[in-house]
Design a protein around this motif. Structure first.
Motif, PDB file in Angstrom:
ATOM      1  N   SER A  99       0.791  -0.973  -0.184  1.00 27.48           N
ATOM      2  CA  SER A  99      -0.228  -0.241   0.122  1.00 27.48           C
ATOM      3  C   SER A  99       1.028   0.919  -0.167  1.00 27.48           C
ATOM      4  O   SER A  99       0.516   2.183  -0.807  1.00 27.48           O
ATOM      5  N   ILE A 100       1.777   1.218   1.112  1.00 32.41           N
ATOM      6  CA  ILE A 100       2.674   1.901   0.863  1.00 32.41           C
ATOM      7  C   ILE A 100       3.290   2.580  -0.627  1.00 32.41           C
ATOM      8  O   ILE A 100       4.180   3.603  -0.978  1.00 32.41           O
ATOM      9  N   ALA A 101       4.369   1.365  -1.090  1.00 31.49           N
ATOM     10  CA  ALA A 101       4.792   1.013  -2.528  1.00 31.49           C
ATOM     11  C   ALA A 101       3.982   1.981  -2.820  1.00 31.49           C
ATOM     12  O   ALA A 101       4.369   2.611  -4.635  1.00 31.49           O
ATOM     13  N   SER A 102       2.559   1.713  -3.263  1.00 37.81           N
ATOM     14  CA  SER A 102       2.061   2.050  -3.891  1.00 37.81           C
ATOM     15  C   SER A 102       1.592   3.652  -4.488  1.00 37.81           C
ATOM     16  O   SER A 102       1.300   4.364  -5.749  1.00 37.81           O
ATOM     17  N   ARG A 103       1.214   4.007  -3.216  1.00 38.52           N
ATOM     18  CA  ARG A 103       1.101   5.352  -2.646  1.00 38.52           C
ATOM     19  C   ARG A 103       2.492   6.746  -3.085  1.00 38.52           C
ATOM     20  O   ARG A 103       2.167   7.665  -4.496  1.00 38.52           O
ATOM     21  N   VAL A 104       3.138   6.137  -3.103  1.00 40.07           N
ATOM     22  CA  VAL A 104       5.187   6.340  -3.651  1.00 40.07           C
ATOM     23  C   VAL A 104       4.945   6.642  -5.241  1.00 40.07           C
ATOM     24  O   VAL A 104       5.198   7.751  -5.503  1.00 40.07           O
ATOM     25  N   GLY A 145       6.004   1.588 -21.771  1.00 43.16           N
ATOM     26  CA  GLY A 145       5.863   1.067 -20.723  1.00 43.16           C
ATOM     27  C   GLY A 145       5.268   2.283 -20.609  1.00 43.16           C
ATOM     28  O   GLY A 145       4.805   2.354 -18.995  1.00 43.16           O
ATOM     29  N   SER A 146       4.947   3.574 -20.957  1.00 43.44           N
ATOM     30  CA  SER A 146       4.708   5.089 -19.995  1.00 43.44           C
ATOM     31  C   SER A 146       3.386   4.515 -19.803  1.00 43.44           C
ATOM     32  O   SER A 146       2.774   5.094 -18.786  1.00 43.44           O
ATOM     33  N   TYR A 147       2.303   3.773 -20.513  1.00 39.60           N
ATOM     34  CA  TYR A 147       0.743   3.673 -20.493  1.00 39.60           C
ATOM     35  C   TYR A 147       0.480   2.754 -19.320  1.00 39.60           C
ATOM     36  O   TYR A 147      -0.094   3.312 -18.913  1.00 39.60           O
ATOM     37  N   PHE A 148       1.301   1.646 -19.286  1.00 37.93           N
ATOM     38  CA  PHE A 148       1.671   0.958 -18.046  1.00 37.93           C
ATOM     39  C   PHE A 148       1.790   1.438 -16.919  1.00 37.93           C
ATOM     40  O   PHE A 148       0.802   1.168 -16.424  1.00 37.93           O
ATOM     41  N   SER A 149       2.660   2.316 -16.961  1.00 32.14           N
ATOM     42  CA  SER A 149       3.286   3.359 -15.788  1.00 32.14           C
ATOM     43  C   SER A 149       2.231   3.630 -14.865  1.00 32.14           C
ATOM     44  O   SER A 149       1.736   3.739 -13.940  1.00 32.14           O
ATOM     45  N   VAL A 150       1.655   4.621 -15.892  1.00 29.43           N
ATOM     46  CA  VAL A 150       0.964   5.523 -15.801  1.00 29.43           C
ATOM     47  C   VAL A 150      -0.291   5.040 -15.478  1.00 29.43           C
ATOM     48  O   VAL A 150      -1.002   4.956 -14.298  1.00 29.43           O
ATOM     49  N   ALA A 151      -1.592   3.606 -16.034  1.00 26.31           N
ATOM     50  CA  ALA A 151      -1.774   3.155 -15.600  1.00 26.31           C
ATOM     51  C   ALA A 151      -1.752   2.076 -14.274  1.00 26.31           C
ATOM     52  O   ALA A 151      -3.139   2.567 -13.292  1.00 26.31           O
ATOM     53  N   GLY A 152      -0.747   1.499 -14.299  1.00 23.88           N
ATOM     54  CA  GLY A 152      -0.838   1.067 -13.147  1.00 23.88           C
ATOM     55  C   GLY A 152      -0.735   1.918 -11.652  1.00 23.88           C
ATOM     56  O   GLY A 152      -1.229   1.243 -10.455  1.00 23.88           O
ATOM     57  N   ALA A 153      -0.254   3.460 -11.774  1.00 23.06           N
ATOM     58  CA  ALA A 153      -0.340   4.037 -10.923  1.00 23.06           C
ATOM     59  C   ALA A 153      -1.681   4.903 -10.747  1.00 23.06           C
ATOM     60  O   ALA A 153      -2.012   4.776  -9.266  1.00 23.06           O
ATOM     61  N   MET A 196      11.468   1.530  -9.274  1.00 22.32           N
ATOM     62  CA  MET A 196      11.299   0.080 -10.157  1.00 22.32           C
ATOM     63  C   MET A 196      11.044  -0.575  -8.546  1.00 22.32           C
ATOM     64  O   MET A 196      10.410  -1.851  -8.539  1.00 22.32           O
ATOM     65  N   ILE A 197      11.931  -0.050  -7.376  1.00 28.99           N
ATOM     66  CA  ILE A 197      11.237  -0.726  -5.921  1.00 28.99           C
ATOM     67  C   ILE A 197       9.900  -0.305  -5.372  1.00 28.99           C
ATOM     68  O   ILE A 197       9.282  -1.546  -5.223  1.00 28.99           O
ATOM     69  N   CYS A 198       9.374   0.400  -5.977  1.00 28.48           N
ATOM     70  CA  CYS A 198       8.253   1.001  -5.581  1.00 28.48           C
ATOM     71  C   CYS A 198       7.197  -0.330  -6.770  1.00 28.48           C
ATOM     72  O   CYS A 198       6.087  -1.136  -6.742  1.00 28.48           O
TER      73      CYS A 198
END
Length: 209
Positions: free
Chosen positions: A16-21, A115-123, A173-175
Protein backbone atom coordinates in the motif's frame (compact mmCIF):
# COMPACT_ATOMS: atom_id res chain seq x y z
CA UNK A 1 9.09 -16.98 14.95
CA UNK A 2 6.96 -14.29 13.29
CA UNK A 3 3.21 -14.71 13.30
CA UNK A 4 1.88 -15.41 9.75
CA UNK A 5 -0.92 -12.92 10.31
CA UNK A 6 1.57 -10.21 11.26
CA UNK A 7 3.75 -11.01 8.23
CA UNK A 8 0.73 -10.81 5.93
CA UNK A 9 -0.30 -7.47 7.42
CA UNK A 10 3.23 -6.10 7.06
CA UNK A 11 3.40 -7.10 3.39
CA UNK A 12 -0.03 -5.57 2.75
CA UNK A 13 1.09 -2.31 4.35
CA UNK A 14 4.30 -2.34 2.32
CA UNK A 15 2.43 -2.75 -0.98
CA UNK A 16 0.00 0.00 0.00
CA UNK A 17 2.81 2.44 0.86
CA UNK A 18 4.73 1.50 -2.30
CA UNK A 19 1.66 2.09 -4.47
CA UNK A 20 1.18 5.57 -2.98
CA UNK A 21 4.83 6.51 -3.46
CA UNK A 22 4.71 5.19 -7.02
CA UNK A 23 1.55 7.21 -7.70
CA UNK A 24 3.23 10.39 -6.45
CA UNK A 25 6.30 9.76 -8.59
CA UNK A 26 4.11 9.39 -11.67
CA UNK A 27 1.42 12.03 -11.10
CA UNK A 28 3.86 14.71 -9.90
CA UNK A 29 6.07 13.94 -12.90
CA UNK A 30 9.27 13.48 -10.96
CA UNK A 31 11.94 13.16 -13.68
CA UNK A 32 12.69 9.47 -14.22
CA UNK A 33 14.39 9.62 -17.63
CA UNK A 34 15.14 11.86 -20.56
CA UNK A 35 14.12 10.55 -23.96
CA UNK A 36 13.13 12.06 -27.33
CA UNK A 37 9.40 12.10 -28.03
CA UNK A 38 6.89 13.92 -30.22
CA UNK A 39 6.91 17.05 -28.08
CA UNK A 40 10.71 17.25 -27.94
CA UNK A 41 12.28 15.68 -24.83
CA UNK A 42 10.07 13.83 -22.35
CA UNK A 43 11.13 13.26 -18.75
CA UNK A 44 8.19 11.35 -17.28
CA UNK A 45 5.71 8.64 -18.32
CA UNK A 46 2.82 11.12 -18.16
CA UNK A 47 4.60 13.44 -20.60
CA UNK A 48 5.12 10.58 -23.09
CA UNK A 49 1.54 9.38 -22.66
CA UNK A 50 0.04 12.86 -22.98
CA UNK A 51 1.87 13.64 -26.20
CA UNK A 52 0.57 10.41 -27.72
CA UNK A 53 -3.00 10.92 -26.46
CA UNK A 54 -3.21 14.46 -27.81
CA UNK A 55 -1.83 13.51 -31.22
CA UNK A 56 -4.22 10.56 -31.51
CA UNK A 57 -7.20 12.50 -30.06
CA UNK A 58 -8.30 9.51 -27.98
CA UNK A 59 -9.17 11.56 -24.88
CA UNK A 60 -10.46 15.13 -24.66
CA UNK A 61 -7.84 17.81 -24.10
CA UNK A 62 -9.24 18.96 -20.68
CA UNK A 63 -8.75 15.43 -19.32
CA UNK A 64 -5.13 15.39 -20.49
CA UNK A 65 -4.53 18.84 -19.03
CA UNK A 66 -5.90 17.59 -15.71
CA UNK A 67 -3.39 14.75 -15.89
CA UNK A 68 -0.53 17.17 -16.52
CA UNK A 69 -1.53 19.92 -14.08
CA UNK A 70 -0.25 18.39 -10.79
CA UNK A 71 3.23 17.99 -12.26
CA UNK A 72 3.06 21.50 -13.72
CA UNK A 73 2.29 22.88 -10.25
CA UNK A 74 5.27 21.08 -8.71
CA UNK A 75 7.55 22.23 -11.52
CA UNK A 76 6.34 25.82 -11.20
CA UNK A 77 6.85 25.89 -7.45
CA UNK A 78 10.28 24.29 -7.73
CA UNK A 79 11.57 26.65 -10.41
CA UNK A 80 10.11 30.09 -9.70
CA UNK A 81 7.51 29.60 -6.92
CA UNK A 82 4.53 30.30 -9.17
CA UNK A 83 1.38 28.42 -10.06
CA UNK A 84 0.94 27.74 -13.78
CA UNK A 85 -2.20 28.89 -15.50
CA UNK A 86 -4.64 26.25 -16.65
CA UNK A 87 -4.69 27.62 -20.19
CA UNK A 88 -0.89 27.45 -20.47
CA UNK A 89 -0.43 23.82 -19.44
CA UNK A 90 -0.01 22.52 -23.00
CA UNK A 91 2.45 25.29 -23.79
CA UNK A 92 4.60 24.32 -20.81
CA UNK A 93 4.99 20.81 -22.19
CA UNK A 94 5.27 21.86 -25.84
CA UNK A 95 2.07 19.99 -26.69
CA UNK A 96 0.23 22.73 -28.57
CA UNK A 97 1.32 21.63 -32.04
CA UNK A 98 2.13 18.02 -31.22
CA UNK A 99 -0.44 16.78 -33.77
CA UNK A 100 1.76 18.13 -36.57
CA UNK A 101 4.94 16.63 -35.15
CA UNK A 102 6.56 13.54 -36.61
CA UNK A 103 5.60 10.18 -35.11
CA UNK A 104 9.07 8.70 -35.78
CA UNK A 105 10.42 9.26 -32.23
CA UNK A 106 7.52 7.32 -30.73
CA UNK A 107 7.64 4.55 -33.32
CA UNK A 108 11.36 4.09 -32.70
CA UNK A 109 10.74 3.73 -28.96
CA UNK A 110 7.66 1.54 -28.69
CA UNK A 111 8.90 0.00 -25.43
CA UNK A 112 9.09 3.44 -23.81
CA UNK A 113 5.67 4.36 -25.16
CA UNK A 114 4.02 1.12 -23.99
CA UNK A 115 5.86 1.25 -20.67
CA UNK A 116 4.63 4.80 -20.09
CA UNK A 117 1.03 3.73 -20.71
CA UNK A 118 1.35 0.81 -18.28
CA UNK A 119 3.13 2.95 -15.68
CA UNK A 120 0.46 5.66 -15.69
CA UNK A 121 -2.39 3.14 -15.64
CA UNK A 122 -0.64 1.09 -12.96
CA UNK A 123 -0.20 4.16 -10.77
CA UNK A 124 -3.95 4.82 -10.73
CA UNK A 125 -5.00 1.19 -10.49
CA UNK A 126 -2.48 0.62 -7.70
CA UNK A 127 -4.31 3.07 -5.44
CA UNK A 128 -7.37 0.81 -5.56
CA UNK A 129 -5.66 -2.57 -5.78
CA UNK A 130 -1.87 -2.88 -5.97
CA UNK A 131 -0.84 -5.23 -8.74
CA UNK A 132 1.67 -6.01 -11.46
CA UNK A 133 0.72 -3.37 -14.04
CA UNK A 134 3.19 -0.81 -12.70
CA UNK A 135 5.94 -3.44 -12.63
CA UNK A 136 5.32 -4.36 -16.29
CA UNK A 137 5.40 -0.70 -17.25
CA UNK A 138 8.65 -0.07 -15.38
CA UNK A 139 10.31 -3.11 -16.94
CA UNK A 140 9.29 -1.99 -20.43
CA UNK A 141 10.63 1.49 -19.73
CA UNK A 142 13.96 0.16 -18.47
CA UNK A 143 14.33 -2.17 -21.45
CA UNK A 144 13.56 0.62 -23.92
CA UNK A 145 16.02 2.99 -22.25
CA UNK A 146 18.74 0.35 -21.96
CA UNK A 147 18.27 -0.68 -25.59
CA UNK A 148 18.88 2.86 -26.77
CA UNK A 149 21.47 3.85 -24.19
CA UNK A 150 23.68 0.76 -24.39
CA UNK A 151 22.75 -1.07 -27.57
CA UNK A 152 22.37 2.22 -29.52
CA UNK A 153 19.04 1.24 -31.04
CA UNK A 154 17.90 3.51 -32.60
CA UNK A 155 21.17 5.26 -33.41
CA UNK A 156 21.23 8.87 -32.17
CA UNK A 157 23.81 11.32 -33.52
CA UNK A 158 22.42 14.44 -31.82
CA UNK A 159 24.05 14.97 -28.38
CA UNK A 160 21.18 17.21 -27.29
CA UNK A 161 18.76 14.31 -27.66
CA UNK A 162 20.78 11.76 -25.72
CA UNK A 163 18.83 9.31 -23.57
CA UNK A 164 19.44 9.67 -19.84
CA UNK A 165 18.12 7.75 -16.83
CA UNK A 166 17.80 9.56 -13.49
CA UNK A 167 18.45 7.86 -10.12
CA UNK A 168 14.76 8.27 -9.28
CA UNK A 169 14.10 5.46 -11.76
CA UNK A 170 15.56 3.05 -9.20
CA UNK A 171 13.04 4.26 -6.60
CA UNK A 172 10.22 3.78 -9.10
CA UNK A 173 11.40 0.23 -9.83
CA UNK A 174 11.57 -0.65 -6.13
CA UNK A 175 8.06 0.72 -5.58
CA UNK A 176 6.72 -1.11 -8.65
CA UNK A 177 8.03 -4.47 -7.40
CA UNK A 178 6.91 -3.75 -3.83
CA UNK A 179 3.34 -3.16 -5.01
CA UNK A 180 2.88 -6.87 -5.69
CA UNK A 181 1.05 -8.76 -2.95
CA UNK A 182 2.96 -11.94 -2.27
CA UNK A 183 0.93 -14.67 -0.58
CA UNK A 184 3.43 -16.17 1.84
CA UNK A 185 0.91 -18.63 3.22
CA UNK A 186 0.31 -20.07 -0.22
CA UNK A 187 4.01 -20.05 -1.10
CA UNK A 188 5.15 -21.83 2.07
CA UNK A 189 2.27 -24.28 2.27
CA UNK A 190 3.50 -27.83 1.86
CA UNK A 191 2.05 -30.05 -0.79
CA UNK A 192 -0.71 -32.33 0.55
CA UNK A 193 0.40 -35.87 1.33
CA UNK A 194 -0.82 -38.45 -1.13
CA UNK A 195 -2.80 -41.32 0.37
CA UNK A 196 -1.04 -44.67 0.31
CA UNK A 197 -3.11 -47.47 -1.17
CA UNK A 198 -3.64 -50.33 1.27
CA UNK A 199 -4.52 -53.85 0.10
CA UNK A 200 -7.94 -55.12 1.00
CA UNK A 201 -8.21 -57.77 3.70
CA UNK A 202 -9.87 -60.23 1.33
CA UNK A 203 -7.09 -60.00 -1.22
CA UNK A 204 -4.36 -60.42 1.38
CA UNK A 205 -6.08 -63.54 2.76
CA UNK A 206 -6.45 -65.05 -0.69
CA UNK A 207 -2.74 -64.61 -1.28
CA UNK A 208 -1.96 -66.47 1.96
CA UNK A 209 -4.15 -69.40 0.89
Amino acid sequence: MANPAQSKGWIKNLSSIASRVYFLLIILQIPLFRVPCRSGMCMSPIHVTSSQLISSEIFPVPMIKALLYPGAIVNGLATNMTFPKWDNVLDLYNLTNVKDASAVPDLQRLEVLAGSYFSVAGAFVGLLKPGRMGMFGSLLLVWGLVKEGILKKPMNTDPTRTVYVYPTMVIAMICAFSMINYNLKKATRAAPARPIAKPLMSSSKSKLK
